[in-house]
Design an enzyme around this catalytic site. Structure first.
Site, short mmCIF file in Angstrom:
data_model
loop_
_atom_site.label_atom_id
_atom_site.label_comp_id
_atom_site.label_asym_id
_atom_site.label_seq_id
_atom_site.Cartn_x
_atom_site.Cartn_y
_atom_site.Cartn_z
CG HIS A 131 -4.44 5.59 8.30
ND1 HIS A 131 -4.89 4.33 7.96
CD2 HIS A 131 -5.27 6.46 7.65
CE1 HIS A 131 -5.94 4.43 7.17
NE2 HIS A 131 -6.19 5.71 6.97
CG HIS A 132 -4.25 8.47 4.61
ND1 HIS A 132 -3.94 7.24 4.07
CD2 HIS A 132 -5.61 8.51 4.73
CE1 HIS A 132 -5.05 6.57 3.86
NE2 HIS A 132 -6.08 7.31 4.25
CB ALA A 133 0.06 12.59 8.34
#
Length: 389
Positions: A131-133
């Site tokens: 979920h950080h990309a």
């Protein structure tokens, strides 16, 4: 709907490997898959190996120049362009990086397609939840944002309302950013407070912009929050918002790094509380989204004691055959753990906790740090959605 649950799995997802010194050891994925099989859950699931996400799918979220940079680093890791977040300490470049990342993304996108088309009611991709990309950069161990790509594909297929719930210990910043101005997507993230943990975002005042104002929800939990507070915060915020939003599909991210044994964060959540939130998400999907539920993995760095058990519980819930917390871990799996890691495996599917929490409707303490957190979120978001804080 068929009512059948799908497990998205291809052994090659374990190629998502940043190296032996990196905390995101792909053995956590292999051990989870083995534990699911040891419990006989394959009999209740349709196991699907989807194709990698192609460039046109990746471009639903990611910039073309970033995809090109990932491909270049994948072919020659030594030439990685660090301006894209690749080749850093968090996201080292490795051979085959594009292929492994696109494969994980492909599993989440295919799961979303199956759910939308009625081929499956629930689907699980525990290798996903990266979920950080961001659209133009890697971040936080994440190359392609499979959660955002799955949601974007749902919107492309005609979904008008998709809700995303993220209970990873880290803020779901990449998914929030992808849909910051999109009123069709509601993002809810419960995470450790940004003052004490990466990525230092996810403040309650972050609520979206433009047509998406009120569509981003952030519950920033004090370090040290344990089961009772975590469950209280979840139930004080999430169900009301989901009921109001009426999503057509529920996408949830179940990073196991909230656990008290996780080495990278500072919450104190048990496996038993994690299972209760998984069950709550399943119930919310049935109550408000006609059962359409895509469940993803995420973080989790206690790779033997926590991650496989947590995500096996998640898969069992999706399969309609939940595992009792006192169930013994199959002996064959314990042998597999020792053979792979030289660590002793846990004996049961529980931490021995029976979490309870005080419901928000019973009142709150304005001097309590956790209640202050909940109030901050409700006051920031609920009035923007026409709801009482």
């Amino acid at each position: 709907m068929s009512g059948r649950a799908q497990l998205m799995w291809d052994d090659a997802v374990t190629g998502y490997d940043f190296g032996p010194e990196h905390p995101m050891d792909p053995v956590r994925l292999a051990l989870t898959r083995k534990l699911i099989g040891a419990f006989g859950l394959d009999e209740e699931l349709k196991v699907v190996a989807a194709q990698p996400a192609g460039d046109s799918t990746l471009r639903l979220v990611h910039r073309e120049d970033y995809i090109a940079a990932v491909k270049a680093a994948s072919a020659d890791p030594d030439a990685a362009d660090t301006s894209y977040g690749i080749g850093t300490i968090d996201d080292p470049a490795f051979a085959g990086m594009h292929e492994a990342s696109a494969l994980i993304a492909g599993q989440s996108v295919a799961a979303a397609e199956a759910i939308w088309r009625g081929e499956a009611e629930h689907a699980v991709n525990f290798a996903g939840g990266l979920h950080h990309a961001m659209p133009g950069s890697a971040a936080g161990f994440c190359i392609y944002n499979d959660a955002s790509l799955a949601i974007a594909r749902l919107l492309e297929l005609g979904a008008e309302r998709v809700a995303y719930i993220d209970v990873d210990v880290h803020h779901g910043d990449g998914v929030q950013a992808a849909f910051w101005e999109d009123p069709r997507v509601l993002t809810i993230s419960l995470h450790e407070h940004p003052r004490s943990l990466f990525p230092q975002t996810g403040w309650p005042e972050e609520t979206g912009a433009g047509d998406g104002e009120g569509g981003a929800v952030n519950v920033a939990l004090p370090a040290g929050t344990s089961d009772a507070g975590w469950l209280r915060a979840f139930h004080a915020v999430v169900p009301e918002l989901i009921e109001d939003f009426r999503p057509q599909v529920l996408v949830t991210q179940h990073g196991a790094d909230t656990h008290f044994e996780d080495p990278l964060a500072h919450l104190a959540i048990s496996l038993d509380a994690q299972r209760m939130v998984q069950e709550a998400c399943h119930d919310l999907a049935h109550e408000h989204a006609d059962g359409r539920w895509l469940a993803l993995g995420g973080g989790g760095y206690a790779i033997v004691d926590v991650v496989p058990r947590s995500w096996t519980h998640l898969t069992a819930i999706a399969a309609g055959r939940p595992i009792g917390p006192t169930a013994e871990v199959p002996e064959e799996w314990r042998h597999e753990v020792f053979a792979r890691t030289r660590q002793l495996a846990p004996q049961r599917m529980t931490d021995g906790r029976t979490p309870k929490w005080l419901d928000w409707s019973a009142g709150y303490d304005p001097a309590d740090r956790l209640d202050q957190t909940i109030l901050a979120t409700r006051r920031a978001v609920f009035p923007q959605r026409g709801m009482l804080p």
